[in-house]
Design a protein around this motif. Sequence first.
Motif, PDB file in Angstrom:
ATOM      1  N   ILE A   1       0.837  -1.201   0.000  1.00  0.00           N
ATOM      2  CA  ILE A   1       0.000   0.000   0.000  1.00  0.00           C
ATOM      3  C   ILE A   1       0.874   1.253   0.000  1.00  0.00           C
ATOM      4  O   ILE A   1       0.640   2.201  -0.762  1.00  0.00           O
ATOM      5  CB  ILE A   1      -0.942  -0.015   1.219  1.00  0.00           C
ATOM      6  CG1 ILE A   1      -1.963  -1.143   1.069  1.00  0.00           C
ATOM      7  CG2 ILE A   1      -1.655   1.338   1.376  1.00  0.00           C
ATOM      8  CD1 ILE A   1      -2.829  -1.361   2.297  1.00  0.00           C
ATOM      9  N   THR A   2       1.899   1.250   0.839  1.00  0.00           N
ATOM     10  CA  THR A   2       2.822   2.385   0.882  1.00  0.00           C
ATOM     11  C   THR A   2       3.507   2.596  -0.456  1.00  0.00           C
ATOM     12  O   THR A   2       3.684   3.732  -0.917  1.00  0.00           O
ATOM     13  CB  THR A   2       3.872   2.162   1.983  1.00  0.00           C
ATOM     14  OG1 THR A   2       3.205   2.026   3.248  1.00  0.00           O
ATOM     15  CG2 THR A   2       4.861   3.317   2.053  1.00  0.00           C
ATOM     16  N   TRP A   3       3.864   1.498  -1.123  1.00  0.00           N
ATOM     17  CA  TRP A   3       4.547   1.544  -2.414  1.00  0.00           C
ATOM     18  C   TRP A   3       3.628   2.125  -3.489  1.00  0.00           C
ATOM     19  O   TRP A   3       4.023   3.019  -4.250  1.00  0.00           O
ATOM     20  CB  TRP A   3       5.032   0.151  -2.760  1.00  0.00           C
ATOM     21  CG  TRP A   3       5.723  -0.101  -4.058  1.00  0.00           C
ATOM     22  CD1 TRP A   3       5.698  -1.284  -4.759  1.00  0.00           C
ATOM     23  CD2 TRP A   3       6.587   0.759  -4.836  1.00  0.00           C
ATOM     24  NE1 TRP A   3       6.461  -1.198  -5.896  1.00  0.00           N
ATOM     25  CE2 TRP A   3       7.015   0.043  -5.967  1.00  0.00           C
ATOM     26  CE3 TRP A   3       7.012   2.074  -4.673  1.00  0.00           C
ATOM     27  CZ2 TRP A   3       7.856   0.589  -6.937  1.00  0.00           C
ATOM     28  CZ3 TRP A   3       7.849   2.631  -5.637  1.00  0.00           C
ATOM     29  CH2 TRP A   3       8.262   1.906  -6.747  1.00  0.00           C
ATOM     30  N   VAL A   4       2.397   1.652  -3.560  1.00  0.00           N
ATOM     31  CA  VAL A   4       1.459   2.189  -4.550  1.00  0.00           C
ATOM     32  C   VAL A   4       1.236   3.682  -4.310  1.00  0.00           C
ATOM     33  O   VAL A   4       1.219   4.484  -5.257  1.00  0.00           O
ATOM     34  CB  VAL A   4       0.126   1.420  -4.501  1.00  0.00           C
ATOM     35  CG1 VAL A   4      -0.945   2.132  -5.330  1.00  0.00           C
ATOM     36  CG2 VAL A   4       0.312  -0.015  -5.014  1.00  0.00           C
ATOM     37  N   CYS A   5       1.098   4.066  -3.065  1.00  0.00           N
ATOM     38  CA  CYS A   5       0.876   5.487  -2.763  1.00  0.00           C
ATOM     39  C   CYS A   5       2.115   6.322  -3.065  1.00  0.00           C
ATOM     40  O   CYS A   5       2.001   7.498  -3.434  1.00  0.00           O
ATOM     41  CB  CYS A   5       0.430   5.648  -1.320  1.00  0.00           C
ATOM     42  SG  CYS A   5      -1.260   5.027  -1.017  1.00  0.00           S
ATOM     43  N   ARG A   6       3.298   5.737  -2.923  1.00  0.00           N
ATOM     44  CA  ARG A   6       4.509   6.466  -3.293  1.00  0.00           C
ATOM     45  C   ARG A   6       4.552   6.685  -4.806  1.00  0.00           C
ATOM     46  O   ARG A   6       4.944   7.760  -5.277  1.00  0.00           O
ATOM     47  CB  ARG A   6       5.754   5.706  -2.840  1.00  0.00           C
ATOM     48  CG  ARG A   6       7.026   6.487  -3.141  1.00  0.00           C
ATOM     49  CD  ARG A   6       8.302   5.762  -2.806  1.00  0.00           C
ATOM     50  NE  ARG A   6       9.450   6.587  -3.170  1.00  0.00           N
ATOM     51  CZ  ARG A   6      10.699   6.155  -3.248  1.00  0.00           C
ATOM     52  NH1 ARG A   6      10.987   4.884  -2.977  1.00  0.00           N
ATOM     53  NH2 ARG A   6      11.676   6.978  -3.597  1.00  0.00           N
ATOM     54  N   ILE A   7       4.158   5.668  -5.570  1.00  0.00           N
ATOM     55  CA  ILE A   7       4.093   5.810  -7.023  1.00  0.00           C
ATOM     56  C   ILE A   7       3.127   6.936  -7.398  1.00  0.00           C
ATOM     57  O   ILE A   7       3.423   7.787  -8.244  1.00  0.00           O
ATOM     58  CB  ILE A   7       3.670   4.478  -7.668  1.00  0.00           C
ATOM     59  CG1 ILE A   7       4.800   3.454  -7.546  1.00  0.00           C
ATOM     60  CG2 ILE A   7       3.256   4.670  -9.121  1.00  0.00           C
ATOM     61  CD1 ILE A   7       4.402   2.045  -7.933  1.00  0.00           C
ATOM     62  N   ALA A   8       1.966   6.947  -6.747  1.00  0.00           N
ATOM     63  CA  ALA A   8       0.977   7.987  -7.031  1.00  0.00           C
ATOM     64  C   ALA A   8       1.531   9.374  -6.697  1.00  0.00           C
ATOM     65  O   ALA A   8       1.371  10.323  -7.482  1.00  0.00           O
ATOM     66  CB  ALA A   8      -0.297   7.717  -6.241  1.00  0.00           C
ATOM     67  N   ALA A   9       2.186   9.495  -5.557  1.00  0.00           N
ATOM     68  CA  ALA A   9       2.740  10.794  -5.165  1.00  0.00           C
ATOM     69  C   ALA A   9       3.818  11.251  -6.136  1.00  0.00           C
ATOM     70  O   ALA A   9       3.899  12.436  -6.497  1.00  0.00           O
ATOM     71  CB  ALA A   9       3.301  10.703  -3.747  1.00  0.00           C
ATOM     72  N   HIS A  10       4.664  10.303  -6.574  1.00  0.00           N
ATOM     73  CA  HIS A  10       5.730  10.643  -7.535  1.00  0.00           C
ATOM     74  C   HIS A  10       5.127  11.140  -8.852  1.00  0.00           C
ATOM     75  O   HIS A  10       5.559  12.164  -9.393  1.00  0.00           O
ATOM     76  CB  HIS A  10       6.593   9.407  -7.777  1.00  0.00           C
ATOM     77  CG  HIS A  10       7.716   9.643  -8.733  1.00  0.00           C
ATOM     78  ND1 HIS A  10       8.983  10.021  -8.322  1.00  0.00           N
ATOM     79  CD2 HIS A  10       7.786   9.555 -10.096  1.00  0.00           C
ATOM     80  CE1 HIS A  10       9.768  10.152  -9.378  1.00  0.00           C
ATOM     81  NE2 HIS A  10       9.058   9.877 -10.471  1.00  0.00           N
ATOM     82  N   ALA A  11       4.116  10.403  -9.346  1.00  0.00           N
ATOM     83  CA  ALA A  11       3.484  10.804 -10.605  1.00  0.00           C
ATOM     84  C   ALA A  11       2.766  12.134 -10.469  1.00  0.00           C
ATOM     85  O   ALA A  11       2.865  13.013 -11.340  1.00  0.00           O
ATOM     86  CB  ALA A  11       2.517   9.715 -11.065  1.00  0.00           C
ATOM     87  N   HIS A  12       2.049  12.329  -9.372  1.00  0.00           N
ATOM     88  CA  HIS A  12       1.248  13.548  -9.210  1.00  0.00           C
ATOM     89  C   HIS A  12       2.099  14.778  -8.956  1.00  0.00           C
ATOM     90  O   HIS A  12       1.648  15.905  -9.193  1.00  0.00           O
ATOM     91  CB  HIS A  12       0.235  13.342  -8.092  1.00  0.00           C
ATOM     92  CG  HIS A  12      -0.825  12.345  -8.438  1.00  0.00           C
ATOM     93  ND1 HIS A  12      -1.542  11.640  -7.490  1.00  0.00           N
ATOM     94  CD2 HIS A  12      -1.276  11.904  -9.650  1.00  0.00           C
ATOM     95  CE1 HIS A  12      -2.402  10.844  -8.092  1.00  0.00           C
ATOM     96  NE2 HIS A  12      -2.255  10.980  -9.408  1.00  0.00           N
ATOM     97  N   ALA A  13       3.324  14.585  -8.494  1.00  0.00           N
ATOM     98  CA  ALA A  13       4.228  15.721  -8.360  1.00  0.00           C
ATOM     99  C   ALA A  13       4.578  16.293  -9.730  1.00  0.00           C
ATOM    100  O   ALA A  13       4.836  17.502  -9.862  1.00  0.00           O
ATOM    101  CB  ALA A  13       5.497  15.301  -7.625  1.00  0.00           C
ATOM    102  N   ARG A  14       4.563  15.431 -10.750  1.00  0.00           N
ATOM    103  CA  ARG A  14       4.808  15.874 -12.126  1.00  0.00           C
ATOM    104  C   ARG A  14       3.527  16.277 -12.836  1.00  0.00           C
ATOM    105  O   ARG A  14       3.508  17.229 -13.610  1.00  0.00           O
ATOM    106  CB  ARG A  14       5.475  14.741 -12.931  1.00  0.00           C
ATOM    107  CG  ARG A  14       6.904  14.462 -12.620  1.00  0.00           C
ATOM    108  CD  ARG A  14       7.485  13.467 -13.635  1.00  0.00           C
ATOM    109  NE  ARG A  14       7.308  13.900 -15.022  1.00  0.00           N
ATOM    110  CZ  ARG A  14       7.737  13.209 -16.075  1.00  0.00           C
ATOM    111  NH1 ARG A  14       8.368  12.049 -15.902  1.00  0.00           N
ATOM    112  NH2 ARG A  14       7.536  13.655 -17.293  1.00  0.00           N
TER     113      ARG A  14
END
Length: 321
Positions: free
Chosen positions: A205-218
């Motif tokens: 769950i933490t990993w998926v949310c990190r991916i989302a945060a990384h993408a949404h920062a861009r």
Amino acid sequence: MNRPSAARSPRTALLLRALPGLLLVACAAGAGAGGQPGTPPVTTPPAAGATRQARLHAARSWGYQLTNYIPARLGPVGASSFDLVVVDAGDDNGAPWPPAEVHAAAARTGQNDRVMLGYLSIGAAESYRPYWQDTWKTSPPAWLLQEDPDWPGSFNVAYWHPDWQATVLRSLDRLMDSGFDGVYMDLVDAYYRNPQHPAAREDMITWVCRIAAHAHARDPDFLIVPQNASELIRDPRYVPCVDALGNEETFMYAMNTPTEPERQTQLLADYAQWKARGKPVFTIEYADREPLITQLYARARAAGLVPYVTVRNVDVLTPGR
């Protein structure tokens, strides 16, 4: 190096088939949007120039092809009538798709563009990917685990390891550079294969949310769509990190083999949770026989799902219904 012709995604459902102790929650087999039996979702077509979210929610058909792009490349996508299509993040040689080619495949005359999602495995490493290093055969990194005997060239990973995550995020950046509307993430259910790691589920769950945060920062509007692991929607941390679900083998195992009623009940209960949170569910079944194909489309739509039926290798864009 060209990819093997067999796609990776169906292996996750084979794992789910053997899982002990799945929580079964009663759910009517015909539950539609909002959990009402047999009620299809009611939507209004998005206005011209609609956002990605609006196009995602309006999608009523989808397709999925992971290999065998030569010689037509993304031409069949552009010629299709699908509202949403998943393709690999790179062509058959592993090269990222040029943005112009992705945009051309998405364009539809007189309609909003179709949603284009790029496939990315976040829970397994594959020896045919650009990031793979030959030295790993004799000196593997700490996060690289055993090879999957059912899928040669695919390796389990310690997906919570920062070096693996950095590798995937670089791949995500390349996918975003190609102009995709979002990412379609496979092997999200890898936590089932790591029982020795007590925090496996929480770390995913933490990993998926990190991916989302990384993408949404861009790109704040970039779509995050996991494949399988439908039960994670019950965790409140997961809900804001994902936009929709893709799930394999609800009614039919690859190929042409009906799933167990217990599996169907459990998955349909999960799907009701996704829809209650305003997140569409896209299902994929593996069958090549009539009248099975027609029946699968009808059954999924009666449950308020967006279905696609294709062959196990996922190496062709099968016409929709």
